[in-house]
Motif scaffolding. Sequence first.
Motif, PDB file in Angstrom:
ATOM      1  N   UNK A   5      58.123  30.782  20.879  1.00  0.00           N
ATOM      2  CA  UNK A   5      59.181  31.019  21.860  1.00  0.00           C
ATOM      3  C   UNK A   5      60.360  31.534  21.056  1.00  0.00           C
ATOM      4  N   UNK A   6      60.894  32.702  21.421  1.00  0.00           N
ATOM      5  CA  UNK A   6      61.999  33.231  20.632  1.00  0.00           C
ATOM      6  C   UNK A   6      63.131  32.212  20.591  1.00  0.00           C
ATOM      7  N   UNK A   7      63.787  32.048  19.431  1.00  0.00           N
ATOM      8  CA  UNK A   7      64.794  31.005  19.274  1.00  0.00           C
ATOM      9  C   UNK A   7      65.930  31.134  20.283  1.00  0.00           C
ATOM     10  N   UNK A   8      66.454  32.359  20.432  1.00  0.00           N
ATOM     11  CA  UNK A   8      67.488  32.531  21.448  1.00  0.00           C
ATOM     12  C   UNK A   8      66.894  33.418  22.511  1.00  0.00           C
ATOM     13  N   UNK A   9      66.848  32.887  23.694  1.00  0.00           N
ATOM     14  CA  UNK A   9      66.198  33.665  24.716  1.00  0.00           C
ATOM     15  C   UNK A   9      67.016  33.603  26.010  1.00  0.00           C
ATOM     16  N   UNK A  10      68.126  34.393  26.020  1.00  0.00           N
ATOM     17  CA  UNK A  10      69.032  34.359  27.169  1.00  0.00           C
ATOM     18  C   UNK A  10      68.362  34.828  28.451  1.00  0.00           C
ATOM     19  N   UNK A  11      67.206  35.461  28.312  1.00  0.00           N
ATOM     20  CA  UNK A  11      66.548  36.022  29.496  1.00  0.00           C
ATOM     21  C   UNK A  11      65.517  35.051  30.071  1.00  0.00           C
ATOM     22  N   UNK A  12      65.430  33.853  29.529  1.00  0.00           N
ATOM     23  CA  UNK A  12      64.469  32.902  30.090  1.00  0.00           C
ATOM     24  C   UNK A  12      63.258  32.767  29.191  1.00  0.00           C
ATOM     25  N   UNK A  40      58.013  38.041  25.627  1.00  0.00           N
ATOM     26  CA  UNK A  40      59.060  37.374  26.401  1.00  0.00           C
ATOM     27  C   UNK A  40      60.095  38.372  26.891  1.00  0.00           C
ATOM     28  N   UNK A  41      60.831  38.012  27.960  1.00  0.00           N
ATOM     29  CA  UNK A  41      61.852  38.921  28.476  1.00  0.00           C
ATOM     30  C   UNK A  41      62.832  39.318  27.371  1.00  0.00           C
ATOM     31  N   UNK A  42      63.133  40.588  27.318  1.00  0.00           N
ATOM     32  CA  UNK A  42      64.089  41.083  26.331  1.00  0.00           C
ATOM     33  C   UNK A  42      63.484  41.374  24.974  1.00  0.00           C
ATOM     34  N   UNK A  43      62.208  41.036  24.769  1.00  0.00           N
ATOM     35  CA  UNK A  43      61.593  41.209  23.449  1.00  0.00           C
ATOM     36  C   UNK A  43      61.103  42.636  23.194  1.00  0.00           C
ATOM     37  N   UNK A  44      60.999  42.958  21.913  1.00  0.00           N
ATOM     38  CA  UNK A  44      60.425  44.227  21.472  1.00  0.00           C
ATOM     39  C   UNK A  44      59.331  43.887  20.464  1.00  0.00           C
ATOM     40  N   UNK A  45      58.087  44.065  20.850  1.00  0.00           N
ATOM     41  CA  UNK A  45      56.962  43.610  20.033  1.00  0.00           C
ATOM     42  C   UNK A  45      56.109  44.803  19.618  1.00  0.00           C
ATOM     43  N   UNK A  46      55.816  44.903  18.340  1.00  0.00           N
ATOM     44  CA  UNK A  46      54.887  45.940  17.876  1.00  0.00           C
ATOM     45  C   UNK A  46      53.526  45.321  17.631  1.00  0.00           C
ATOM     46  N   UNK A 208      68.822  45.373  30.044  1.00  0.00           N
ATOM     47  CA  UNK A 208      68.926  43.924  30.075  1.00  0.00           C
ATOM     48  C   UNK A 208      67.707  43.206  29.542  1.00  0.00           C
ATOM     49  N   UNK A 209      67.025  42.516  30.419  1.00  0.00           N
ATOM     50  CA  UNK A 209      65.946  41.638  29.973  1.00  0.00           C
ATOM     51  C   UNK A 209      64.574  42.282  30.043  1.00  0.00           C
ATOM     52  N   UNK A 210      64.504  43.588  30.178  1.00  0.00           N
ATOM     53  CA  UNK A 210      63.168  44.187  30.161  1.00  0.00           C
ATOM     54  C   UNK A 210      62.619  44.092  28.730  1.00  0.00           C
ATOM     55  N   UNK A 211      61.317  44.084  28.627  1.00  0.00           N
ATOM     56  CA  UNK A 211      60.657  43.917  27.328  1.00  0.00           C
ATOM     57  C   UNK A 211      59.762  45.119  27.078  1.00  0.00           C
ATOM     58  N   UNK A 212      59.391  45.303  25.826  1.00  0.00           N
ATOM     59  CA  UNK A 212      58.352  46.304  25.589  1.00  0.00           C
ATOM     60  C   UNK A 212      57.408  45.876  24.488  1.00  0.00           C
TER      61      UNK A 212
END
Length: 270
Positions: A5-12, A40-46, A208-212
């Motif tokens: 779980x990302x440490x800071x996750x303002x998007x939930x 997770x919301x707001x994340x950028x994952x490769x 905002x909280x979109x992720x990719x």
Amino acid sequence: MELPIPPESPCGEVPTIELQNISKRFGNTQVLNQVDLAVYPGEAVAIIGPSGTGKSTILRIAAGLLAPDAGDIYIQGQRRIGLIEDATDPVSIGMVFQQAALFDSLTVEENVGFLLYQHSNLSAREIHDLVEDALDMVGLPGIGDRYPAELSGGMRKRVSFARAVIANPRNPKDRPSLLLFDEPTAGLDPIASTVIEDLIRSIHQSRGCSAYAIVTHQDSTIRRTADRVVFLHQGKLQWMGPVGEIDTTPNPFVRQFFSAQVEGPIHIVQ
Ligand code: ADP
């Protein structure tokens, strides 16, 4: 492997997408073997790893274009039943394909506005304006009447981004909460790659909280577009961690990949 779980996750803390125990076989090849992956919301994952290791397959399963043989997919906590065409997902997912996959016989405007022309009640004028906004966002204002063949490879990719992010403003659910990029910089020169990498970041920041999630094996793209990296090989996630750790982790798969060594746990099939 435990899901972080990302440490800071303002998007939930409910993952935008969660793949649980996903397996997929083609013929005799077990491409994915009980893979767990959450974005997770707001994340950028490769998603990285050697060629032919199942990265695009994961992306197509996440997009709902391909069904896994086993395992479950949750979109914002809701289990997906069926494929994307069954329209059960609570939020929209946009996918940018490796080849820009534009229709050659349609103009840029018709390509970008394709889904809105097909599936919305918006007027042609409204769609035209939305397409213009989307083209503006990708740095290509005013090219709506051109045809794909008139554009460079990098421009075609940017048009395909515009198509992936365009949404019907009367239907907020339409706005993609997750963008999936399959090798968005493959075949581009370093400068054109930088333009695309910056664009991926700027679209993300404006939303905002979109992720990719991005599949790539281009070093610059991994470093410039990812916050978190997952390494896939032999049907399993072999490593995941913050992008800053790709140079320091002792994980032998990651070390071999980034040092481009032939010797190591990754066996190259010639
Ligand atoms: P990557 O993106 O890591 O290069 P892919 O997900 O494209 O890998 O492919 C993983 C393996 O699955 C490859 O061996 C590929 O040939 C095979 N594969 C992918 N899609 C299909 C398909 N539709 N039918 C048969 N084999 C496939």
